[in-house]
Design a protein around this motif. Structure first.
Motif, PDB file in Angstrom:
ATOM      1  N   HIS A  17       3.990 139.113  45.099  1.00  0.00           N
ATOM      2  CA  HIS A  17       4.203 138.276  46.287  1.00  0.00           C
ATOM      3  C   HIS A  17       5.162 138.980  47.237  1.00  0.00           C
ATOM      4  O   HIS A  17       6.381 138.905  47.098  1.00  0.00           O
ATOM      5  CB  HIS A  17       4.766 136.923  45.853  1.00  0.00           C
ATOM      6  N   HIS A  19       5.369 140.074  51.548  1.00  0.00           N
ATOM      7  CA  HIS A  19       4.738 139.982  52.873  1.00  0.00           C
ATOM      8  C   HIS A  19       4.903 141.303  53.617  1.00  0.00           C
ATOM      9  O   HIS A  19       6.029 141.762  53.818  1.00  0.00           O
ATOM     10  CB  HIS A  19       5.358 138.852  53.685  1.00  0.00           C
ATOM     11  N   HIS A 201       0.705 129.456  48.775  1.00  0.00           N
ATOM     12  CA  HIS A 201       2.124 129.117  48.888  1.00  0.00           C
ATOM     13  C   HIS A 201       2.240 127.601  48.698  1.00  0.00           C
ATOM     14  O   HIS A 201       1.695 126.837  49.502  1.00  0.00           O
ATOM     15  CB  HIS A 201       2.633 129.425  50.298  1.00  0.00           C
ATOM     16  N   HIS A 225       5.658 130.666  44.828  1.00  0.00           N
ATOM     17  CA  HIS A 225       6.912 129.898  44.723  1.00  0.00           C
ATOM     18  C   HIS A 225       6.871 128.857  43.593  1.00  0.00           C
ATOM     19  O   HIS A 225       7.484 129.056  42.567  1.00  0.00           O
ATOM     20  CB  HIS A 225       7.299 129.222  46.051  1.00  0.00           C
ATOM     21  N   ASP A 296       9.120 138.375  48.120  1.00  0.00           N
ATOM     22  CA  ASP A 296       8.755 137.600  49.316  1.00  0.00           C
ATOM     23  C   ASP A 296       8.952 138.474  50.564  1.00  0.00           C
ATOM     24  O   ASP A 296       8.063 139.241  50.897  1.00  0.00           O
ATOM     25  CB  ASP A 296       9.553 136.293  49.396  1.00  0.00           C
TER      26      ASP A 296
END
Ligand code: ZN
Length: 368
Positions: A17, A19, A201, A225, A296
């Motif tokens: 995970h 971005h 998410h 999450h 993240d």
């Protein structure tokens, strides 16, 4: 004994995970802004810009946290810029000891200067490929649709169209409050009919219902999450480290081995968790949920996988065996064919941790 930083940095890691638009180097943002004539950056000094992003992120709210993305997406509007950012991401992974990464982004945010979604995805894949051949880091790309926007069906089709080129899954990202995942159910059904992969998410800014919808309406194979899954778990009043009751959803997640992409530092920054120590991760790990550790947004949260390992090891008293288990959890949960996952576990991850254990034993002997 505390695991030394150099060992933490060198052990093989798997990141599910991350971005792409949340992990740019500050100096790259400044370069790209100059090339593109983008004049909205708060400063042109890399150190000050990094501080600006970190300060913006630590305000305890998801919408405020997301503000920094206006700038990162603002400078990722050409094929060259997208290719460079993707390539540098793989280089940063290599330095961080990551052997397999799944990075994600939303193509809809990269069309301000006329690029078509195909140009956007192609450019990112080219950068990732160039990074893989230079640094040997394996990757998968996940395309995100946005909760508060339309186009989720188009993004789902785009993801499937690029499955032979390195796109491995489909995600729903963005603000949770008021934008339930079940509104995008057609896109998810399309992905399911194509035998493709889904992560969502959920349970970050919104409660356990969001996680339930992601799994039972959208068919999520993993949850991004899942912090608020804890709302479905009853704790002993005198010992908050002991579970006394599990709701049907939590039991389902545990029984079906649904992978949870836990992001410790980011959760503290967005206010999803009060601090690292009280994050549900410790409890979920202890009770054998399939948890993984993730970054993240490396830029906004000033983090790396090495840092996530470090804070987790300190807060939850984890040893190398635990970090190996978390890494294997992540590799087992990757959106890759079974044989490739097994190969990475047995040829790369297990030997890497065996070597790290020897180094740690050696360090201990020297210290004694
Ligand atoms: Zn995320």
């Amino acid at each position: 004994m505390k695991i030394p930083d150099n060992i933490l940095q060198s052990v093989p890691k798997v990141l599910l995970h991350d971005h792409l638009d949340g992990g740019l180097r500050p100096s790259t943002i400044i370069d790209l802004a100059r090339d593109a004539g983008y004049d909205k950056l708060p400063t042109h000094d890399p150190g000050e810009l990094a501080t600006w992003f970190h300060r913006g992120a630590g305000r305890g709210s998801l919408p405020l946290y997301l503000e920094g993305f206006a700038h990162t997406c603002g400078v990722m509007q050409t094929e060259q810029a997208l290719e460079r950012v993707a390539y540098e991401m793989i280089e940063d992974m290599h330095r961080d000891g990551v052997v397999y990464v799944e990075t994600r982004f939303a193509p809809v945010f990269h069309t301000d200067r006329g690029l078509h979604w195909d140009n956007v995805v192609n450019a990112v894949l080219q950068g990732l490929e160039r990074g893989r051949s230079k640094f040997g880091v394996e990757f998968g790309l996940i395309l995100c649709a946005m909760r508060n926007m339309g186009l989720s069906q188009e993004m789902a089709e785009l993801a499937v169209d690029y499955r032979e080129r390195g796109v491995v899954g489909f995600d729903l990202a963005g603000e949770e409050g008021g934008f339930p995942p079940k509104k995008h159910v057609d896109a998810f059904h399309y992905i399911q009919r194509e035998n493709f992969n889904i992560t969502v998410h959920a349970g970050e800014a919104f409660g356990k219902e969001s996680i339930w919808q992601a799994i039972q309406w959208c068919g999520a194979h993993r949850i991004g999450h899942a912090t608020r899954l804890i709302e479905d778990i009853g704790l002993d009043k005198r010992n908050r480290r002991k579970i006394v009751r599990m709701g049907y959803l939590a039991q389902y997640v545990l029984d079906k081995r649904i992978p949870l992409e836990i992001c410790l530092t980011s959760n503290v920054h967005t206010g999803a968790a009060k601090d690292i120590k009280s994050h549900p991760f410790g409890l979920l790990y202890k009770y054998k949920f399939r948890v993984t550790l993730n970054t993240d947004d490396r830029l906004m949260s000033d983090t790396t996988m090495t840092k996530e390992f470090k804070v987790a090891a300190r807060a939850f008293r984890l040893g190398l065996e635990d970090l190996e288990k978390l890494t294997i959890n992540a590799m087992k949960s990757a959106f890759q064919p079974y044989n490739k996952r097994i190969r990475l576990i047995y040829d790369v991850i297990k030997p890497g941790y065996a070597k790290a254990r020897l180094r740690l034993a050696h360090t201990k002997r020297r210290a004694a």
